[in-house]
Design a protein around this motif. Structure first.
Motif, PDB file in Angstrom:
ATOM      1  N   VAL A 141     -53.052 -22.353   4.042  1.00 44.18           N
ATOM      2  CA  VAL A 141     -53.937 -24.205   5.243  1.00 44.18           C
ATOM      3  C   VAL A 141     -53.237 -24.969   3.414  1.00 44.18           C
ATOM      4  N   GLY A 142     -52.212 -26.103   3.494  1.00 40.53           N
ATOM      5  CA  GLY A 142     -51.980 -26.561   2.847  1.00 40.53           C
ATOM      6  C   GLY A 142     -53.377 -27.912   3.338  1.00 40.53           C
ATOM      7  N   ALA A 143     -53.836 -28.215   2.547  1.00 40.65           N
ATOM      8  CA  ALA A 143     -54.454 -29.546   2.937  1.00 40.65           C
ATOM      9  C   ALA A 143     -55.722 -29.958   1.934  1.00 40.65           C
ATOM     10  N   SER A 144     -56.195 -31.068   1.670  1.00 45.69           N
ATOM     11  CA  SER A 144     -56.966 -32.215   0.727  1.00 45.69           C
ATOM     12  C   SER A 144     -58.129 -30.820   0.825  1.00 45.69           C
ATOM     13  N   ASP A 145     -59.101 -30.801  -0.838  1.00 42.92           N
ATOM     14  CA  ASP A 145     -60.273 -29.889  -0.342  1.00 42.92           C
ATOM     15  C   ASP A 145     -60.826 -30.373   0.507  1.00 42.92           C
ATOM     16  N   GLU A 146     -61.380 -31.367   0.994  1.00 45.58           N
ATOM     17  CA  GLU A 146     -62.156 -32.478   1.938  1.00 45.58           C
ATOM     18  C   GLU A 146     -61.939 -31.909   3.147  1.00 45.58           C
ATOM     19  N   LEU A 147     -60.311 -32.238   3.578  1.00 39.94           N
ATOM     20  CA  LEU A 147     -59.411 -32.299   5.185  1.00 39.94           C
ATOM     21  C   LEU A 147     -60.774 -30.284   5.318  1.00 39.94           C
ATOM     22  N   PHE A 148     -59.923 -30.011   4.664  1.00 34.17           N
ATOM     23  CA  PHE A 148     -59.931 -28.337   4.329  1.00 34.17           C
ATOM     24  C   PHE A 148     -61.286 -27.747   4.882  1.00 34.17           C
ATOM     25  N   ARG A 149     -62.188 -28.127   4.133  1.00 35.37           N
ATOM     26  CA  ARG A 149     -64.038 -28.345   3.975  1.00 35.37           C
ATOM     27  C   ARG A 149     -64.512 -28.695   6.098  1.00 35.37           C
ATOM     28  N   ASP A 150     -63.939 -29.940   6.156  1.00 32.33           N
ATOM     29  CA  ASP A 150     -63.915 -30.292   7.481  1.00 32.33           C
ATOM     30  C   ASP A 150     -63.118 -29.596   8.674  1.00 32.33           C
ATOM     31  N   VAL A 151     -61.903 -28.948   8.650  1.00 30.79           N
ATOM     32  CA  VAL A 151     -61.739 -29.004   9.578  1.00 30.79           C
ATOM     33  C   VAL A 151     -61.928 -27.162   9.770  1.00 30.79           C
ATOM     34  N   ARG A 152     -61.697 -26.602   9.224  1.00 33.13           N
ATOM     35  CA  ARG A 152     -62.567 -25.250   8.991  1.00 33.13           C
ATOM     36  C   ARG A 152     -62.984 -24.319  10.145  1.00 33.13           C
ATOM     37  N   PRO A 153     -64.020 -25.186  10.601  1.00 38.27           N
ATOM     38  CA  PRO A 153     -64.985 -24.334  11.658  1.00 38.27           C
ATOM     39  C   PRO A 153     -63.995 -23.670  12.804  1.00 38.27           C
ATOM     40  N   LEU A 154     -62.585 -25.133  13.693  1.00 32.27           N
ATOM     41  CA  LEU A 154     -62.200 -24.826  14.140  1.00 32.27           C
ATOM     42  C   LEU A 154     -61.416 -23.904  13.788  1.00 32.27           C
ATOM     43  N   LEU A 155     -60.462 -23.779  12.636  1.00 31.68           N
ATOM     44  CA  LEU A 155     -59.391 -23.197  12.586  1.00 31.68           C
ATOM     45  C   LEU A 155     -60.116 -21.241  12.517  1.00 31.68           C
ATOM     46  N   GLU A 156     -61.617 -21.594  12.332  1.00 33.44           N
ATOM     47  CA  GLU A 156     -61.954 -19.865  11.842  1.00 33.44           C
ATOM     48  C   GLU A 156     -62.091 -19.470  14.300  1.00 33.44           C
ATOM     49  N   SER A 157     -62.341 -20.804  15.331  1.00 30.31           N
ATOM     50  CA  SER A 157     -62.480 -20.009  15.996  1.00 30.31           C
ATOM     51  C   SER A 157     -60.309 -19.522  16.487  1.00 30.31           C
ATOM     52  N   PHE A 158     -59.969 -19.042  16.264  1.00 28.71           N
ATOM     53  CA  PHE A 158     -58.448 -18.623  16.360  1.00 28.71           C
ATOM     54  C   PHE A 158     -58.078 -17.680  14.962  1.00 28.71           C
TER      55      PHE A 158
END
Length: 293
Positions: A141-158
């Motif tokens: 993943v390439g993203a800001s720390d904040e965006l990565f933290r926010d979206v990580r739960p969705l990414l973990e679903s796949f």
């Protein structure tokens, strides 16, 4: 309780279909773009997914839009063409680009998405459609720390393994480095297997010697079914896509001034195979193609 997202998907091919399956299994609401390149989608519809007819509609219905298309031209088209994602993008919505793309384009795309009021991350994938459907992809993943933290739960679903590579563009840079090594090893191993056959070596003996020594690893296991039994299903990746990824790697290497003599030779091999009309063949079939007179 984990948050459920309204997700829009563009690109329900081999990898995208697996991601869609995992998202639905995770309880997320899914809509996707109808497209002739999609895999059969009856199972997704039966599980509650919604089929839409434009990228704009997909964006209008989604908090997060996942792109799983071939490469940079397709990403730019689906985002910026008439009826594209940016026309329907909601303020604060996130675009997750899971394609393999040219990093310089990724940075420009992220700027345009931000100007339109959205957020952007590149989340390049490794592994295969099987792991996508099982929710076990690797993501870079390439993203800001904040965006990565926010979206990580969705990414973990796949995904099983998620690496935050750094700011926007880092995911695509690392994916190209990864694919250069993986596809470079593939070229070397396929060429060696073809030479082994010409030298009269039994395929099983060849596989045993490499597997017990320095040739063992993921690439050998992907090619093993074809070398042993002409079964290309161990690596469901076309030779056309192989050339595309090596081209992208060389473009990135040139941009940063990196040495690319070996990469140029690997590109020449894959380009020759494609120019001979074999782009639709799966990558393990390179072993047989290189063995032809």
């Amino acid at each position: 309780m984990n948050k459920t997202y309204r997700v829009g998907m563009i690109g329900v091919g081999l990898m995208g279909h697996g991601i869609a399956t995992s998202l639905l299994r995770g309880g997320h609401r899914l809509s996707f773009l109808e497209h002739p390149g999609n895999q059969p989608v009856e199972d997704l519809l039966a599980a509650g997914a919604e089929k839409l007819t434009s990228a704009r509609e997909v964006a209008e219905h989604a908090e997060v839009v996942i792109l799983c298309v071939t490469g940079t031209p397709q990403v730019e088209s689906v985002l910026f063409d008439a009826g594209g994602v940016l026309e329907g993008l909601q303020a604060g919505s996130v675009i997750v680009d899971c394609s393999t793309a040219i990093p310089s384009s990724t940075l420009a795309i992220a700027e345009r998405v931000a100007a339109a009021g959205g957020q952007f991350m590149d989340a390049a994938m490794t592994r295969t459609p099987k792991e996508a459907a099982e929710g076990r992809l690797n993501l870079i993943v390439g993203a800001s720390d904040e965006l990565f933290r926010d979206v990580r739960p969705l990414l973990e679903s796949f995904s099983e393994h998620i690496t935050h590579g750094g700011p926007v563009g880092s995911g695509h840079k690392l994916k190209l480095l990864h694919n250069y090594v993986s596809l470079g090893f593939t070229a070397v191993l396929a060429e060696a297997a073809a030479a082994s056959r010409r030298a009269g070596i039994d395929d099983e003996v060849f596989l045993e010697v490499l597997g017990n020594g320095g040739g063992g690893g993921v690439v050998l296991e992907r090619l093993r079914p074809f070398i042993a039994a002409e079964d290309p299903s161990g690596f469901r990746f076309s030779l056309a896509n192989t050339l595309k990824d090596i081209d992208y790697y060389n473009a990135m290497a040139e941009d940063v001034g990196a040495e690319r003599g070996v990469a140029a030779a690997i590109e020449a091999l894959y380009r020759d195979i494609n120019e001979r009309g074999h782009g639709d063949r799966l990558t393990p079939e390179l072993v047989a193609l290189l063995g032809q007179p």
